[in-house]
Design a protein around this motif. Structure first.
Motif, PDB file in Angstrom:
ATOM      1  N   GLN A 220      36.797  39.440  45.649  1.00  0.00           N
ATOM      2  CA  GLN A 220      36.967  39.542  44.127  1.00  0.00           C
ATOM      3  C   GLN A 220      38.337  38.997  43.884  1.00  0.00           C
ATOM      4  N   VAL A 221      38.860  38.041  43.065  1.00  0.00           N
ATOM      5  CA  VAL A 221      40.395  37.920  42.928  1.00  0.00           C
ATOM      6  C   VAL A 221      40.522  38.260  41.572  1.00  0.00           C
ATOM      7  N   LEU A 222      41.643  39.197  41.628  1.00  0.00           N
ATOM      8  CA  LEU A 222      41.975  39.997  40.435  1.00  0.00           C
ATOM      9  C   LEU A 222      43.057  39.296  39.577  1.00  0.00           C
ATOM     10  N   ASN A 223      43.677  38.101  39.897  1.00  0.00           N
ATOM     11  CA  ASN A 223      44.313  37.452  38.996  1.00  0.00           C
ATOM     12  C   ASN A 223      43.697  36.305  38.416  1.00  0.00           C
ATOM     13  N   ASN A 224      43.383  36.249  37.349  1.00  0.00           N
ATOM     14  CA  ASN A 224      42.815  35.519  36.322  1.00  0.00           C
ATOM     15  C   ASN A 224      43.773  34.593  35.736  1.00  0.00           C
ATOM     16  N   ASP A 225      44.312  33.687  36.453  1.00  0.00           N
ATOM     17  CA  ASP A 225      45.277  32.746  35.821  1.00  0.00           C
ATOM     18  C   ASP A 225      44.409  31.371  35.271  1.00  0.00           C
TER      19      ASP A 225
ATOM     20  N   TYR B  63      43.309  29.110  37.155  1.00  0.00           N
ATOM     21  CA  TYR B  63      42.966  28.096  38.173  1.00  0.00           C
ATOM     22  C   TYR B  63      41.625  28.233  38.905  1.00  0.00           C
TER      23      TYR B  63
ATOM     24  N   TYR C   3      39.384  28.697  42.202  1.00  0.00           N
ATOM     25  CA  TYR C   3      39.846  29.590  43.370  1.00  0.00           C
ATOM     26  C   TYR C   3      38.506  28.883  44.360  1.00  0.00           C
TER      27      TYR C   3
ATOM     28  N   ALA D 179      44.372  28.881  45.575  1.00  0.00           N
ATOM     29  CA  ALA D 179      44.215  28.831  44.172  1.00  0.00           C
ATOM     30  C   ALA D 179      44.442  27.159  43.856  1.00  0.00           C
TER      31      ALA D 179
ATOM     32  N   CYS E 181      48.831  28.323  45.791  1.00  0.00           N
ATOM     33  CA  CYS E 181      49.097  29.407  46.404  1.00  0.00           C
ATOM     34  C   CYS E 181      47.604  29.987  47.221  1.00  0.00           C
TER      35      CYS E 181
ATOM     36  N   ASP F  12      46.229  33.246  50.008  1.00  0.00           N
ATOM     37  CA  ASP F  12      46.104  34.310  50.844  1.00  0.00           C
ATOM     38  C   ASP F  12      45.034  34.536  51.780  1.00  0.00           C
TER      39      ASP F  12
END
Length: 70
Positions: free
Chosen positions: A7-12, A14, A16, A52, A56, A58
């Motif tokens: 799960q990606v917690l940063n909803n910017d 873009y 993924y 992303a 970026c 990780d």
């Protein structure tokens, strides 16, 4: 058979991209979940590389133990 989820917690806004590696394979483009059966018992390193659209990325790693017990 193992089930993995991410799960990606940063909803910017873009997109993924999720790349799974099960030690026995190379990184494979996938989704937020993956299913894998290891061909041998013992410890295995599972890694997930998330990229992303903004450039970026990780990687996370975990070691799991596969046992031949049903």
């Amino acid at each position: 058979m193992f089930y993995f989820a991410a799960q990606v917690l940063n909803n910017d806004g873009y997109p993924y991209y999720y790349y799974w590696n099960f030690e026995e394979t190379t990184y494979q483009l996938g989704d937020t979940f993956a299913i894998h059966t290891f061909t041998s018992t013992g410890n295995h390193v599972v890694s997930l590389l998330v990229k992303a659209g903004a450039g970026c990325h990780d990687t996370v790693y975990t070691t799991i133990t596969a046992k031949d017990e049903l």
